[in-house]
Write an enzyme that holds these catalytic residues in place. Structure first.
Site, short mmCIF file in Angstrom:
data_model
loop_
_atom_site.label_atom_id
_atom_site.label_comp_id
_atom_site.label_asym_id
_atom_site.label_seq_id
_atom_site.Cartn_x
_atom_site.Cartn_y
_atom_site.Cartn_z
N GLU A 67 2.57 7.16 -10.23
CA GLU A 67 2.13 6.69 -9.08
C GLU A 67 1.46 7.96 -8.55
O GLU A 67 1.41 8.48 -7.36
CB GLU A 67 3.25 6.33 -8.08
CG GLU A 67 4.13 5.03 -8.71
CD GLU A 67 4.40 3.84 -7.54
OE1 GLU A 67 3.83 4.04 -6.38
OE2 GLU A 67 5.08 2.88 -8.13
N1 CAA Z 1 -5.90 3.08 1.14
C1 CAA Z 1 -7.02 2.19 1.19
N2 CAA Z 1 -8.23 2.37 0.65
C2 CAA Z 1 -8.22 3.59 0.19
C3 CAA Z 1 -7.21 4.65 -0.15
C4 CAA Z 1 -6.02 4.17 0.63
N3 CAA Z 1 -4.89 5.14 0.28
N4 CAA Z 1 -7.66 5.71 -1.06
C5 CAA Z 1 -8.98 5.21 -1.04
N5 CAA Z 1 -9.34 4.20 -0.84
C6 CAA Z 1 -10.66 3.46 -0.72
C7 CAA Z 1 -11.66 4.58 0.04
O1 CAA Z 1 -11.79 4.22 1.34
C8 CAA Z 1 -12.99 4.13 -0.74
O2 CAA Z 1 -13.31 2.85 -0.19
P1 CAA Z 1 -15.05 2.69 0.32
O3 CAA Z 1 -15.72 2.89 -1.19
O4 CAA Z 1 -15.14 1.30 0.90
O5 CAA Z 1 -15.46 3.89 1.18
C9 CAA Z 1 -12.53 3.60 -2.11
O6 CAA Z 1 -11.16 3.59 -1.87
C10 CAA Z 1 -12.81 4.70 -3.17
O7 CAA Z 1 -12.15 5.97 -2.55
P2 CAA Z 1 -12.21 7.69 -3.12
O8 CAA Z 1 -13.63 7.93 -3.50
O9 CAA Z 1 -11.36 8.40 -2.64
O10 CAA Z 1 -11.73 7.15 -4.69
P3 CAA Z 1 -11.64 8.14 -6.06
O11 CAA Z 1 -12.34 7.42 -7.13
O12 CAA Z 1 -12.08 9.39 -5.83
O13 CAA Z 1 -10.05 8.13 -6.42
C11 CAA Z 1 -7.92 9.04 -6.16
C12 CAA Z 1 -9.10 8.80 -5.63
C13 CAA Z 1 -6.74 9.49 -5.39
C14 CAA Z 1 -7.90 10.20 -7.25
C15 CAA Z 1 -7.30 7.76 -7.11
O14 CAA Z 1 -7.98 7.48 -8.25
C16 CAA Z 1 -5.97 8.07 -7.34
O15 CAA Z 1 -4.78 7.74 -6.52
N6 CAA Z 1 -5.56 8.20 -8.66
C17 CAA Z 1 -4.10 7.98 -9.06
C18 CAA Z 1 -3.84 6.77 -9.63
C19 CAA Z 1 -2.43 6.41 -9.59
O16 CAA Z 1 -1.54 6.81 -8.65
N7 CAA Z 1 -1.76 5.52 -10.62
C20 CAA Z 1 -0.61 5.15 -10.39
C21 CAA Z 1 -0.70 4.11 -11.51
S1 CAA Z 1 0.74 2.95 -10.92
C22 CAA Z 1 2.08 3.61 -11.23
O17 CAA Z 1 2.33 4.80 -11.97
C23 CAA Z 1 3.45 2.57 -11.08
C24 CAA Z 1 4.71 2.90 -12.02
O18 CAA Z 1 4.50 2.59 -13.08
C25 CAA Z 1 5.72 3.93 -11.55
#
Ligand code: CAA
Length: 389
Positions: free
Chosen positions: A372
């Site tokens: 996550e």
């Molecule tokens: N809530 C709503 N929208 C969001 C958001 C949030 N928390 N975070 C970003 N967004 C939206 C932004 O507002 C943006 O929207 P617009 O284009 O309309 O402006 C869009 O998403 C893109 O945002 P970013 O430019 O910030 O996105 P990014 O490409 O730079 O990525 C990141 C950000 C935080 C690195 C993201 O890629 C991330 O969280 N990576 C980790 C992935 C992850 O957690 N994977 C988990 C897999 S599931 C898992 O592990 C489950 C399991 O098995 C236990």
């Protein structure tokens, strides 16, 4: 400011604690040895109404608040991190997104079955080439008349193979980056869905982690969740809640390790002080330093708890909590690893043996720093949020 559970929240916590002590604890060694999905325990979670705690009653859930749900995860994870993550993934990222983004027809079919625990949910985002950079996923969904054709591979999917539904993220418009991703709900028997073998992991035995392959899967357009291009925001918004669940799981692990260390060191203390004056004085010095180390770990665990429940409260209030969820997940998972590791060091050979749960807790704690969102990603999220403040 009120830093205690309400009566209802405490009742949920106690219900989970009793279930953990009476039914989860005795099942742990089987999960560990056989690496077998705890289907009976998950069935009991459903019977006890624990599979849809924060889901409104009109959609088959218990209609309780998010804090109650987090308290349940903490108690269950204290007994078994495996059961904690099964429930967290099912609820936070397998079911809640349908409540927030599903239409009435989707809620009627899916939310009710998932929230009641008749079905188990999963979340399929990560791919071989897109883990931390979630917007770089390559699974495609091409629109064709009244359906989409999905092709791609998802990896490390929790509840993979055990789940009835997979909330799946795929690219519908490759030119739009994160805004070109769309969410779909895929039922387990959909032709074209292939489930890979069980991943062998250092910890979380019994939790199914598998690959999913989507091969020319024809999915009715009615399976799309939200609008085209809304998928990335759905994934990230859902992960805000999911990460609080994982933070609570880590908190449960930390508490279990801490309690084990206190119990074992406390019980052994009189024997280890000895009876003769010289060695006893030396032994008392050792005990004082052990006690100092345990005190540090206890304080750190309490700090993690405060971060976890602050994030849970914000989520419950419907307020933004991305930064706070990341802080809770980062700190609680680092705490779980530190407490389990230090508890083992304090107990020496006894700590590494499998008579005590510490070696399992240490193995289970590690992945909370990774899934996550890795803790490196959470530092980025927190840093970016602070820069915008
Ligand atoms: N809530 C709503 N929208 C969001 C958001 C949030 N928390 N975070 C970003 N967004 C939206 C932004 O507002 C943006 O929207 P617009 O284009 O309309 O402006 C869009 O998403 C893109 O945002 P970013 O430019 O910030 O996105 P990014 O490409 O730079 O990525 C990141 C950000 C935080 C690195 C993201 O890629 C991330 O969280 N990576 C980790 C992935 C992850 O957690 N994977 C988990 C897999 S599931 C898992 O592990 C489950 C399991 O098995 C236990």
């Amino acid at each position: 400011m009120e830093l205690r559970f309400t009566k209802e929240q405490e009742q949920w916590r106690i219900r989970a604690q009793r279930f953990a002590e009476t039914e989860v604890d005795p099942a742990v060694s089987r999960m560990e040895c056989a690496d077998e999905f705890p289907a009976v325990i998950v069935g009991r979670l459903a019977e006890l109404g624990l599979m849809g705690i924060p889901i409104p009653a009109c959609w088959g859930g218990a209609g309780a608040d998010f804090i109650s749900y987090v308290a349940v995860i903490e108690e269950l994870a204290k007994a078994s991190a495996t059961v904690g993550v099964i429930l967290s993934v099912h609820t936070s990222v397998g079911t809640m997104p349908l409540i927030h983004f599903g239409n009435e027809v989707q809620k009627a079919r899916y939310a009710a079955n998932l929230a009641s625990g008749r079905w188990l949910g999963a979340f399929a985002l990560t791919e071989p080439h897109a883990g931390s950079d979630a917007a770089a996923i390559r699974t495609t969904a091409h629109k064709h008349q009244d359906h989409y054709i999905l092709n791609g591979t998802k990896v490390f999917i929790t509840n993979g193979g055990a789940a009835d539904t997979y909330l799946t993220f795929a690219v519908t418009d490759p030119d739009r980056g994160a805004r070109g991703i769309t969410a779909f709900l895929v039922e387990k028997d959909t032709p074209g869905l292939h489930v890979g073998p069980l991943e062998k992991k250092m910890g979380l035995h019994g939790s199914n982690t598998r690959q999913l392959i989507y091969e020319d899967m024809h999915l009715p357009a009615a399976q799309r969740i939200g609008e085209e291009g809304q998928g990335f925001a759905i994934a990230m918004g859902s992960l805000d809640g999911g990460r609080i669940g994982i933070a609570a799981q880590a908190l449960g692990i930390a508490r279990a390790a801490l309690e084990t260390a206190f119990r074992v060191l406390g019980l052994n203390a009189p024997a280890r002080t000895g009876r003769t004056a010289g060695p006893a004085r030396k032994a008392l010095g050792v005990l004082a330093s052990e006690s100092d180390r345990l005190a540090e770990l206890a304080a750190r665990t309490e700090a993690a708890r405060l971060l976890v429940y602050r994030a849970a409260w914000l989520r419950q209030e419907g307020r933004p909590c991305t930064k706070e969820a990341s802080m809770a997940k980062l700190f609680a998972s680092d705490t779980a690893v530190a407490v389990a590791s230090e508890a083992i060091s304090l107990l020496g050979p006894e700590g590494v043996g499998n008579e005590l749960p510490l070696e399992r807790l240490f193995r289970d704690a590690k992945v909370t720093q990774i899934y996550e969102g890795t803790n490196e990603i959470h530092r980025v999220v927190i840093g970016n949020a602070r820069l915008k403040e």
